[in-house]
Design a protein around this motif. Structure first.
Motif, PDB file in Angstrom:
ATOM      1  N   PRO A 147       0.763  -1.310  -0.475  1.00 32.58           N
ATOM      2  CA  PRO A 147       0.102   0.248  -0.015  1.00 32.58           C
ATOM      3  C   PRO A 147       1.319   1.198  -0.228  1.00 32.58           C
ATOM      4  O   PRO A 147       0.123   2.700  -0.494  1.00 32.58           O
ATOM      5  N   VAL A 148       1.937   1.233   0.349  1.00 32.31           N
ATOM      6  CA  VAL A 148       2.801   2.226   0.865  1.00 32.31           C
ATOM      7  C   VAL A 148       3.730   2.160  -1.168  1.00 32.31           C
ATOM      8  O   VAL A 148       3.275   3.630  -1.654  1.00 32.31           O
ATOM      9  N   THR A 149       4.049   1.638  -1.556  1.00 34.87           N
ATOM     10  CA  THR A 149       5.351   1.915  -3.073  1.00 34.87           C
ATOM     11  C   THR A 149       4.220   0.907  -3.573  1.00 34.87           C
ATOM     12  O   THR A 149       4.754   0.958  -5.142  1.00 34.87           O
ATOM     13  N   HIS A 150       3.263   0.267  -3.730  1.00 35.22           N
ATOM     14  CA  HIS A 150       2.428  -0.463  -5.223  1.00 35.22           C
ATOM     15  C   HIS A 150       3.158  -1.064  -5.753  1.00 35.22           C
ATOM     16  O   HIS A 150       3.239  -1.535  -6.592  1.00 35.22           O
ATOM     17  N   THR A 151       4.708  -2.305  -5.316  1.00 37.65           N
ATOM     18  CA  THR A 151       5.171  -2.956  -5.772  1.00 37.65           C
ATOM     19  C   THR A 151       5.124  -4.312  -5.036  1.00 37.65           C
ATOM     20  O   THR A 151       4.106  -4.736  -4.240  1.00 37.65           O
TER      21      THR A 151
END
Length: 65
Positions: free
Chosen positions: A20-24
């Motif tokens: 949810p932070v980096t979308h990785t």
């Protein structure tokens, strides 16, 4: 049904889930029952087979892990 046995995490969910932070992408740590975002340095817990993707619930991990 044995209440002490948590439902297994469905590994196919990994294809749909992202950090949810980096979308990785995330990696699954079966021993720790966590989804790990190496890019963000966070580990998201899996409770009763359900990934908890809340930043407030994530554990910070060391970058060298």
């Amino acid at each position: 049904m044995n209440d002490t046995t948590a439902p297994a995490f469905d590994r196919h969910m990994l294809e749909a889930l992202v950090c949810p932070v980096t979308h990785t992408t995330l990696s699954y740590d079966a021993e720790g029952q966590e989804l790990v975002s190496k890019a963000a340095g966070l580990a998201f817990p899996i409770r009763a087979g359900i990934p908890i993707m809340l930043i407030d619930e994530a554990r910070q991990i060391k970058a060298d892990r």
